[in-house]
Motif scaffolding. Structure first.
Motif, PDB file in Angstrom:
ATOM      1  N   LEU A  32       1.249  -1.048   0.012  1.00 43.78           N
ATOM      2  CA  LEU A  32       0.070   0.439  -0.561  1.00 43.78           C
ATOM      3  C   LEU A  32       0.784   1.530   0.191  1.00 43.78           C
ATOM      4  O   LEU A  32       1.655   1.528   0.751  1.00 43.78           O
ATOM      5  CB  LEU A  32      -0.683  -0.008   1.213  1.00 43.78           C
ATOM      6  N   TYR A  33       0.312   2.173  -1.183  1.00 43.24           N
ATOM      7  CA  TYR A  33       1.551   3.801  -0.968  1.00 43.24           C
ATOM      8  C   TYR A  33       0.913   4.256  -1.208  1.00 43.24           C
ATOM      9  O   TYR A  33      -0.416   3.942  -1.396  1.00 43.24           O
ATOM     10  CB  TYR A  33       2.786   3.651  -1.738  1.00 43.24           C
ATOM     11  N   GLY A  34       1.101   5.915  -1.405  1.00 50.12           N
ATOM     12  CA  GLY A  34       0.173   6.768  -1.206  1.00 50.12           C
ATOM     13  C   GLY A  34      -0.030   7.834  -0.457  1.00 50.12           C
ATOM     14  O   GLY A  34      -0.061   8.780  -0.480  1.00 50.12           O
ATOM     15  N   GLY A  35       0.279   6.687   0.706  1.00 46.87           N
ATOM     16  CA  GLY A  35       0.055   7.928   2.309  1.00 46.87           C
ATOM     17  C   GLY A  35       1.642   8.157   2.693  1.00 46.87           C
ATOM     18  O   GLY A  35       2.610   8.178   1.861  1.00 46.87           O
ATOM     19  N   GLU A  36       2.010   8.387   4.075  1.00 41.88           N
ATOM     20  CA  GLU A  36       2.850   9.151   4.115  1.00 41.88           C
ATOM     21  C   GLU A  36       3.921   7.484   4.503  1.00 41.88           C
ATOM     22  O   GLU A  36       5.037   7.924   4.080  1.00 41.88           O
ATOM     23  CB  GLU A  36       3.073   9.355   6.255  1.00 41.88           C
ATOM     24  N   THR A  37       3.902   6.329   4.304  1.00 45.08           N
ATOM     25  CA  THR A  37       4.779   5.196   4.025  1.00 45.08           C
ATOM     26  C   THR A  37       4.188   4.283   3.674  1.00 45.08           C
ATOM     27  O   THR A  37       3.172   4.279   3.412  1.00 45.08           O
ATOM     28  CB  THR A  37       5.168   4.755   5.313  1.00 45.08           C
ATOM     29  N   GLN A  38       4.993   3.111   3.289  1.00 47.01           N
ATOM     30  CA  GLN A  38       4.762   2.361   2.286  1.00 47.01           C
ATOM     31  C   GLN A  38       4.819   1.294   3.640  1.00 47.01           C
ATOM     32  O   GLN A  38       5.268   1.115   4.109  1.00 47.01           O
ATOM     33  CB  GLN A  38       6.109   1.944   1.505  1.00 47.01           C
ATOM     34  N   THR A  67      -5.682  -1.273  11.200  1.00 47.45           N
ATOM     35  CA  THR A  67      -5.569   0.390  10.361  1.00 47.45           C
ATOM     36  C   THR A  67      -5.778   0.383   9.419  1.00 47.45           C
ATOM     37  O   THR A  67      -5.815  -0.637   8.362  1.00 47.45           O
ATOM     38  CB  THR A  67      -4.496   0.472  10.312  1.00 47.45           C
ATOM     39  N   LYS A  68      -7.418   1.183   9.259  1.00 45.95           N
ATOM     40  CA  LYS A  68      -8.274   0.814   7.806  1.00 45.95           C
ATOM     41  C   LYS A  68      -8.222   2.667   6.930  1.00 45.95           C
ATOM     42  O   LYS A  68      -7.717   3.236   7.787  1.00 45.95           O
ATOM     43  CB  LYS A  68     -10.027   1.220   8.175  1.00 45.95           C
ATOM     44  N   THR A  69      -7.945   1.546   5.769  1.00 45.32           N
ATOM     45  CA  THR A  69      -7.598   2.635   4.625  1.00 45.32           C
ATOM     46  C   THR A  69      -8.340   2.199   4.108  1.00 45.32           C
ATOM     47  O   THR A  69      -8.278   0.678   3.218  1.00 45.32           O
ATOM     48  CB  THR A  69      -6.087   3.163   5.048  1.00 45.32           C
ATOM     49  N   GLN A  70      -8.764   3.986   2.710  1.00 46.71           N
ATOM     50  CA  GLN A  70      -9.678   3.067   1.416  1.00 46.71           C
ATOM     51  C   GLN A  70      -8.310   3.417   1.002  1.00 46.71           C
ATOM     52  O   GLN A  70      -7.570   4.404   0.008  1.00 46.71           O
ATOM     53  CB  GLN A  70     -10.646   4.151   1.185  1.00 46.71           C
ATOM     54  N   ALA A  71      -8.420   2.230  -0.476  1.00 46.07           N
ATOM     55  CA  ALA A  71      -7.261   2.290  -1.533  1.00 46.07           C
ATOM     56  C   ALA A  71      -8.373   2.326  -2.628  1.00 46.07           C
ATOM     57  O   ALA A  71      -8.869   1.821  -2.871  1.00 46.07           O
ATOM     58  CB  ALA A  71      -6.440   1.693  -0.963  1.00 46.07           C
ATOM     59  N   ILE A  72      -7.367   1.902  -4.093  1.00 42.66           N
ATOM     60  CA  ILE A  72      -7.812   1.235  -5.001  1.00 42.66           C
ATOM     61  C   ILE A  72      -6.822   0.129  -5.988  1.00 42.66           C
ATOM     62  O   ILE A  72      -5.262   0.459  -5.713  1.00 42.66           O
ATOM     63  CB  ILE A  72      -8.156   2.002  -6.179  1.00 42.66           C
ATOM     64  N   ILE A  73      -7.129  -0.536  -6.538  1.00 42.67           N
ATOM     65  CA  ILE A  73      -5.777  -1.855  -7.055  1.00 42.67           C
ATOM     66  C   ILE A  73      -5.063  -0.327  -8.360  1.00 42.67           C
ATOM     67  O   ILE A  73      -5.633  -0.172  -8.962  1.00 42.67           O
ATOM     68  CB  ILE A  73      -6.353  -2.637  -7.619  1.00 42.67           C
ATOM     69  N   LYS A  74      -4.015  -0.537  -8.312  1.00 42.33           N
ATOM     70  CA  LYS A  74      -2.815   0.454  -8.625  1.00 42.33           C
ATOM     71  C   LYS A  74      -2.403  -0.851 -10.042  1.00 42.33           C
ATOM     72  O   LYS A  74      -2.302   0.141 -11.680  1.00 42.33           O
ATOM     73  CB  LYS A  74      -2.397   1.663  -8.546  1.00 42.33           C
ATOM     74  N   GLN A  92      -3.360   4.371  -2.081  1.00 40.96           N
ATOM     75  CA  GLN A  92      -4.092   4.550  -1.112  1.00 40.96           C
ATOM     76  C   GLN A  92      -5.032   6.638  -1.483  1.00 40.96           C
ATOM     77  O   GLN A  92      -4.273   7.008  -2.059  1.00 40.96           O
ATOM     78  CB  GLN A  92      -3.494   5.361   0.706  1.00 40.96           C
ATOM     79  N   LEU A  93      -6.272   6.083  -0.951  1.00 41.19           N
ATOM     80  CA  LEU A  93      -6.580   7.240  -1.452  1.00 41.19           C
ATOM     81  C   LEU A  93      -6.969   8.504  -0.419  1.00 41.19           C
ATOM     82  O   LEU A  93      -6.812   8.444   0.197  1.00 41.19           O
ATOM     83  CB  LEU A  93      -8.562   7.281  -1.832  1.00 41.19           C
ATOM     84  N   ASP A  94      -6.994   9.734  -1.064  1.00 45.64           N
ATOM     85  CA  ASP A  94      -6.824  11.161   0.252  1.00 45.64           C
ATOM     86  C   ASP A  94      -8.405  11.359  -1.367  1.00 45.64           C
ATOM     87  O   ASP A  94      -8.083  12.134  -2.120  1.00 45.64           O
ATOM     88  CB  ASP A  94      -5.484  11.938  -0.390  1.00 45.64           C
ATOM     89  N   GLU A  95      -8.903  12.440  -0.512  1.00 45.69           N
ATOM     90  CA  GLU A  95     -10.275  12.788  -0.565  1.00 45.69           C
ATOM     91  C   GLU A  95      -9.634  14.469  -1.707  1.00 45.69           C
ATOM     92  O   GLU A  95     -10.636  14.797  -1.955  1.00 45.69           O
ATOM     93  CB  GLU A  95     -11.370  12.814   0.594  1.00 45.69           C
ATOM     94  N   ASN A  96      -9.466  14.867  -0.804  1.00 46.45           N
ATOM     95  CA  ASN A  96      -8.724  16.327  -1.646  1.00 46.45           C
ATOM     96  C   ASN A  96      -7.641  16.150  -3.138  1.00 46.45           C
ATOM     97  O   ASN A  96      -7.281  16.681  -3.887  1.00 46.45           O
ATOM     98  CB  ASN A  96      -7.914  16.491  -0.775  1.00 46.45           C
ATOM     99  N   LYS A  97      -6.977  14.779  -3.117  1.00 46.92           N
ATOM    100  CA  LYS A  97      -6.179  14.733  -4.398  1.00 46.92           C
ATOM    101  C   LYS A  97      -6.810  13.707  -5.545  1.00 46.92           C
ATOM    102  O   LYS A  97      -7.508  12.902  -5.375  1.00 46.92           O
ATOM    103  CB  LYS A  97      -4.874  13.222  -3.535  1.00 46.92           C
ATOM    104  N   PRO A  98      -6.462  14.048  -6.695  1.00 47.67           N
ATOM    105  CA  PRO A  98      -7.131  13.605  -7.762  1.00 47.67           C
ATOM    106  C   PRO A  98      -7.000  12.062  -8.549  1.00 47.67           C
ATOM    107  O   PRO A  98      -5.353  12.592  -7.765  1.00 47.67           O
ATOM    108  CB  PRO A  98      -7.551  14.371  -8.951  1.00 47.67           C
ATOM    109  N   ILE A  99      -7.076  11.591  -9.259  1.00 51.56           N
ATOM    110  CA  ILE A  99      -6.602   9.722  -8.983  1.00 51.56           C
ATOM    111  C   ILE A  99      -6.618   9.470 -10.490  1.00 51.56           C
ATOM    112  O   ILE A  99      -8.089  10.314 -10.734  1.00 51.56           O
ATOM    113  CB  ILE A  99      -7.270   8.562  -8.251  1.00 51.56           C
TER     114      ILE A  99
END
Length: 193
Positions: A32-38, A67-74, A92-99
């Motif tokens: 899982l990446y896209g957050g503060e750490t992998q 630990t719960k996070t929302q993500a997509i398969i990349k 990892q999804l961030d509500e304020n970042k476009p994907i």
């Protein structure tokens, strides 16, 4: 957009030997990446089947050791011969970042060109779109109600609220071409005159 829950367990060791051992236990190594750490973890292969082997795009609610996070398969890696899942990358999804993701195209209606003998040809089954996670759709509906023989629907003809289509504007999504039977009928009608 639909959401799917998957639970995973963290991996202590990262490497080829440990990944191979996980696969023997019907687990799939993942990151899982896209957050503060992998975060390196493993997921049951049975849990992933419902998400991987479908044309529908899902948001995934990951639960990794509480630990719960929302993500997509990349990205997904398969074995070249056995088609076994080898590795999965989650973003990892961030509500304020476009994907940017690919969303399936759904054709609606009946084409008058097909009714008179034309052949419906769908060239794009998915469109790449970019936008905030809350704006993404389950599918993009393309109406073929006005599609006559020799006409097409291009990417530039599709308008979406709060989403940007990143495919080339000139790409054809669906078209109605002249079928062999229709061509023969036109040639016979021309000879009969």
């Amino acid at each position: 957009m639909k959401s799917f829950a998957i639970s995973g367990s963290p991996r202590e060791n990262v490497g080829k030997r440990d990944a191979k051992e996980l696969r023997y236990q019907s687990q799939v190594p993942a990151v899982l990446y896209g957050g503060e750490t992998q975060t390196h973890f493993s997921v049951s292969a049975a849990d992933l089947k419902a998400v991987v082997y479908t044309p529908v795009v899902h948001f995934i609610d990951l639960d990794i050791a509480g630990t719960k996070t929302q993500a997509i398969i990349k990205d997904i890696q398969f074995h070249p011969l056995t088609e076994q899942l080898l590795h999965v990358d989650f973003l990892q999804l961030d509500e304020n970042k476009p994907i940017a993701i690919e969303i399936p195209v759904k054709l609606t209606g009946t084409s008058p060109g097909v009714k008179v003998g034309g052949k419906l040809v769908q060239k794009l089954r998915k469109l790449r779109v970019k936008g905030l996670p809350k704006d993404h759709l389950d599918n993009i509906e393309v109406s073929i109600e006005e599609l006559e023989v020799g006409k097409s629907v291009r990417v530039r003809d599709i308008k979406l609220d709060n989403l940007v289509i990143t495919n080339a504007q000139e790409d054809t999504i669906v078209s109605v071409t002249t079928s062999r039977a229709l061509r023969q009928a036109e040639q016979e009608a021309a000879k009969g005159k």
